[in-house]
Write a protein that holds these residues in place. Structure first.
Motif, mmCIF file in Angstrom:
data_model
loop_
_atom_site.group_PDB
_atom_site.id
_atom_site.type_symbol
_atom_site.label_atom_id
_atom_site.label_comp_id
_atom_site.label_asym_id
_atom_site.label_seq_id
_atom_site.Cartn_x
_atom_site.Cartn_y
_atom_site.Cartn_z
ATOM 1 N N ILE A 373 0.983 -1.307 -0.186
ATOM 2 C CA ILE A 373 0.118 -0.098 -0.358
ATOM 3 C C ILE A 373 1.219 0.776 0.063
ATOM 4 O O ILE A 373 0.681 2.241 -0.457
ATOM 5 C CB ILE A 373 -1.149 0.039 0.308
ATOM 6 N N VAL A 374 1.767 1.129 0.900
ATOM 7 C CA VAL A 374 3.308 2.370 0.656
ATOM 8 C C VAL A 374 3.270 2.705 -0.321
ATOM 9 O O VAL A 374 2.948 4.279 -1.169
ATOM 10 C CB VAL A 374 4.485 2.043 1.629
ATOM 11 N N ARG A 430 -7.087 9.428 -2.404
ATOM 12 C CA ARG A 430 -5.847 8.569 -3.100
ATOM 13 C C ARG A 430 -5.635 7.301 -2.114
ATOM 14 O O ARG A 430 -5.222 6.478 -1.951
ATOM 15 C CB ARG A 430 -5.030 9.166 -2.827
ATOM 16 N N VAL A 431 -5.797 7.563 -0.596
ATOM 17 C CA VAL A 431 -6.011 6.070 -0.075
ATOM 18 C C VAL A 431 -6.847 5.239 -0.033
ATOM 19 O O VAL A 431 -6.091 4.674 0.245
ATOM 20 C CB VAL A 431 -5.253 6.968 1.745
ATOM 21 N N MET A 432 -7.673 5.703 -0.278
ATOM 22 C CA MET A 432 -8.824 4.903 -0.608
ATOM 23 C C MET A 432 -8.664 3.814 -1.757
ATOM 24 O O MET A 432 -8.506 3.097 -2.337
ATOM 25 C CB MET A 432 -10.525 5.333 -0.671
ATOM 26 N N LEU A 433 -8.098 4.676 -3.244
ATOM 27 C CA LEU A 433 -7.971 4.376 -4.467
ATOM 28 C C LEU A 433 -6.000 3.386 -4.322
ATOM 29 O O LEU A 433 -6.822 1.987 -4.949
ATOM 30 C CB LEU A 433 -7.893 5.371 -5.335
ATOM 31 N N LYS A 436 -7.667 -0.008 -2.968
ATOM 32 C CA LYS A 436 -8.539 -0.552 -3.315
ATOM 33 C C LYS A 436 -7.190 -1.135 -4.767
ATOM 34 O O LYS A 436 -7.983 -2.115 -5.340
ATOM 35 C CB LYS A 436 -9.063 0.821 -4.300
ATOM 36 N N THR A 437 -6.569 -0.543 -4.845
ATOM 37 C CA THR A 437 -6.158 -1.380 -6.371
ATOM 38 C C THR A 437 -5.146 -2.660 -6.088
ATOM 39 O O THR A 437 -4.823 -3.171 -6.231
ATOM 40 C CB THR A 437 -4.753 0.206 -6.310
ATOM 41 N N VAL A 438 -4.502 -2.279 -4.175
ATOM 42 C CA VAL A 438 -3.485 -3.746 -3.530
ATOM 43 C C VAL A 438 -4.617 -4.319 -3.177
ATOM 44 O O VAL A 438 -4.846 -6.216 -3.625
ATOM 45 C CB VAL A 438 -3.290 -3.333 -2.481
ATOM 46 N N VAL A 445 -16.568 -7.094 -3.221
ATOM 47 C CA VAL A 445 -17.236 -6.602 -4.174
ATOM 48 C C VAL A 445 -16.789 -6.251 -5.807
ATOM 49 O O VAL A 445 -15.951 -6.934 -5.672
ATOM 50 C CB VAL A 445 -17.486 -4.309 -3.877
ATOM 51 N N SER A 446 -17.860 -6.152 -6.670
ATOM 52 C CA SER A 446 -17.274 -6.529 -7.931
ATOM 53 C C SER A 446 -16.999 -4.495 -8.480
ATOM 54 O O SER A 446 -16.766 -4.784 -9.591
ATOM 55 C CB SER A 446 -17.977 -7.208 -9.326
ATOM 56 N N SER A 447 -18.089 -3.946 -7.905
ATOM 57 C CA SER A 447 -18.113 -2.577 -7.987
ATOM 58 C C SER A 447 -17.438 -1.367 -7.573
ATOM 59 O O SER A 447 -17.992 -1.935 -6.163
ATOM 60 C CB SER A 447 -19.379 -2.525 -8.745
ATOM 61 N N ILE A 448 -17.171 -0.267 -7.435
ATOM 62 C CA ILE A 448 -17.010 0.425 -6.703
ATOM 63 C C ILE A 448 -17.330 1.752 -7.598
ATOM 64 O O ILE A 448 -16.677 1.751 -8.650
ATOM 65 C CB ILE A 448 -14.543 0.360 -6.295
#
Length: 544
Positions: A373-374, A430-433, A436-438, A445-448
């Motif tokens: 995540i970092v 950006r933290v949420m993103l 989510k990416t990791v 879930v299948s959608s954000i």
């Protein structure tokens, strides 16, 4: 993924049907055009609170219908809901009632909310979502652990089973301990009641037998006089038997003249024999009748005892059966106490062993995840950010002995703090993103949906966010409401939202089907209009 949405009579939307792409879907439009109304409609269909004020035309209900397509991996996560490849969730909001349906079947709102957790995450500046809340952090960490450790899922499943059994056994033991004193008293009382009934030695129908005997004993003299009188009338001098004998002699004399009288003769013989039996029986019965005051007293005492027990217990035999059953149950509890204690110890050992295994994997994976995540935060232009998943020991519960929480700092001079306390809109987006990416490959879930994820960012950060969303959309479906042309240019499907104000205000949405449409939309988003400069800029964005 969300395949389509149908919105009718909702806020400023008369009727709208949109079909979405599997990757990155973007909605753009002027501020106030109605982009967030579409997001709100999706949120409402999935169980968000809503009032009748959202109804556009008050004469008819509002309707939102979402159609989902599920991959094989999605269906594994959704196995408890028994769904097929396509699911339709609808919500109808009327003036006086609301109705929710899943695949046409009426359900309550809680059922929709339960399913929502496996379908869509919605993130906006004014709405916390799953990853911010500490109670979900252990689930996210465990999802990652399951993806990298083949034994973790089984160990967690076994732990849940053993923990459930341990809870039940411990509860039973606690109940037995708390009731020991009470049970001992109850056992003594039940034994007293059983002894009182058993010592009486009452047999079935004894009361009826005693009442009949009491009737006889109470009327000895009358019975004696009556039966003797009847006997004497039958068998005494000039009694009925003598009269029958004389009549039989006369009848026998007539038989020599007519044999038809044989049948009558036989009846006379039977009658004489029956009356002789009655006479002999009554004579013996009368002679044997004697006053018996002692037996009369015994019968009365016995009946008094039976009446006393009936007043106390009702049906004596049913009461005895009930007391015996209760005694067996309570004494059985005392017998099973040691067995339960042994079982509790075995379950405790199993739970402790599994807790240790789960905790070991969690701590190892927490370090790995923190680094991932970092790294992702670095790519999102948060170069000084630090992220740490802290795993601390806590009292045993249904998740184990680990308390998991995400900590972050985005400034070199700040200490790590709980993620839930991150305040900056641009940073939290950006933290949420990054998370989510990791977690794209292990998320439930299948959608954000990101509502204006570009708020508070610009320049290099915007470009980094655009690239991160594009990468994320390769694994799960992404929706974004944005004002950033850099982000919009990465979309697989671009929807432009506009608002008309003729006789009534209405929201309209158009999908940019052609490259020319997309180019025009991005150019307009970049400069507020279409010009050679904005078109040239848009072309560069689309090429990149």
């Amino acid at each position: 993924m969300i395949k389509s949405v149908l919105i009718k009579n909702f806020i400023l939307i008369d009727e709208l049907f949109l079909e979405f792409e599997n990757g990155f879907n973007v909605l753009t439009g002027e501020t106030g055009a109605g982009k967030s109304i579409i997001l709100k409609a999706i949120d409402v269909a999935l169980g968000a609170r809503v009032s009748k004020d959202v109804i556009f035309d008050k004469a008819k209900p509002a309707l939102i219908e979402l159609t989902f397509l599920h991959s094989k991996n999605d269906l594994k996560n959704l196995n408890k809901f028994d769904l097929s490849e396509e699911t339709v969730i609808s919500r109808e909001i009327g003036a006086s009632s609301q109705k929710c349906r899943i695949n046409g079947a009426l359900v309550n709102l809680d059922a929709v909310k339960d399913l929502r957790e496996y379908l869509v995450d919605i993130h906006s500046q004014n709405q916390s979502y799953t990853y911010v809340m500490p109670k979900y952090h252990i689930e996210l960490l465990d999802a990652y652990c399951s993806s990298v450790d083949c034994d973790f899922s089984k160990n967690r499943s076994d732990f849940a089973l053993f923990y459930s059994e341990l809870t039940a056994v411990s509860k039973k033991l606690l109940s037995l301990k708390e009731n020991n004193s009470k049970n001992e008293q109850e056992i003594d009382f039940l034994k007293f009641q059983l002894n009182e009934i058993d010592s009486a030695q009452i047999y079935e129908n004894e009361e009826d037998d005693l009442n009949r005997e009491l009737e006889i004993l109470s009327n000895i003299q009358t019975l004696k006089e009556t039966t003797w009188s009847v006997y004497y009338s039958l068998g005494g001098d000039d009694g009925v038997n003598d009269a029958l004998s004389k009549m039989y002699s006369l009848l026998s004399g007539a038989l020599k003249y007519d044999k038809k009288l044989d049948e009558v003769e036989n009846s006379f013989i039977d009658a004489r024999e029956n009356l002789k039996f009655c006479s002999d029986y009554l004579r013996e019965y009368s002679q044997n009748l004697e006053d018996n005051p002692q037996r009369l007293s015994e019968v009365n005492e016995r009946l008094s005892l039976i009446l006393k027990l009936k007043r106390k217990y009702g049906n004596i035999f049913e009461a005895r059966e009930k007391f015996a059953r209760q005694l067996d149950e309570i004494e059985g509890d005392f017998v099973s106490f040691d067995e339960l204690e042994q079982k509790r110890k075995e379950l405790s050992d199993n739970v402790a062993s599994l807790c240790e295994k789960l905790s070991s994997v969690r701590k190892k994976c927490a370090k790995e995840l923190s680094k991932l995540i970092v790294n992702q935060l670095r790519e999102l232009e948060l170069s000084k950010a630090q992220f740490e998943i802290q795993v601390k020991e806590k009292q045993l519960d249904s998740k184990g002995i680990d308390d998991v929480e995400f900590f972050i700092t985005t400034n070199v001079s700040s200490q790590l703090a709980p993620l839930a306390r991150v305040a900056s809109g641009g940073e939290i987006s950006r933290v949420m993103l990054a998370i989510k990416t990791v977690f794209a490959n292990v998320d439930m879930v299948s959608s954000i949906i990101f509502d204006e994820i570009d708020t508070g960012i610009s320049g290099k950060a915007s470009n980094a966010v655009a690239q991160a969303i594009s990468n994320l959309s390769k694994n799960i479906q992404v929706f974004a409401i944005t004002h950033q042309p850099i982000i919009a240019a990465k979309a697989d499907a671009h929807f432009v939202v506009t608002k008309s104000q003729d006789e009534t205000t209405k929201v309209h949405v158009k999908k940019m089907e052609t490259e020319a449409d997309k180019l025009k939309a991005i150019a307009s988003l970049a400069s507020g209009g279409v010009s050679n400069i904005s078109v040239s800029f848009a072309k560069e964005l689309l090429k990149s």
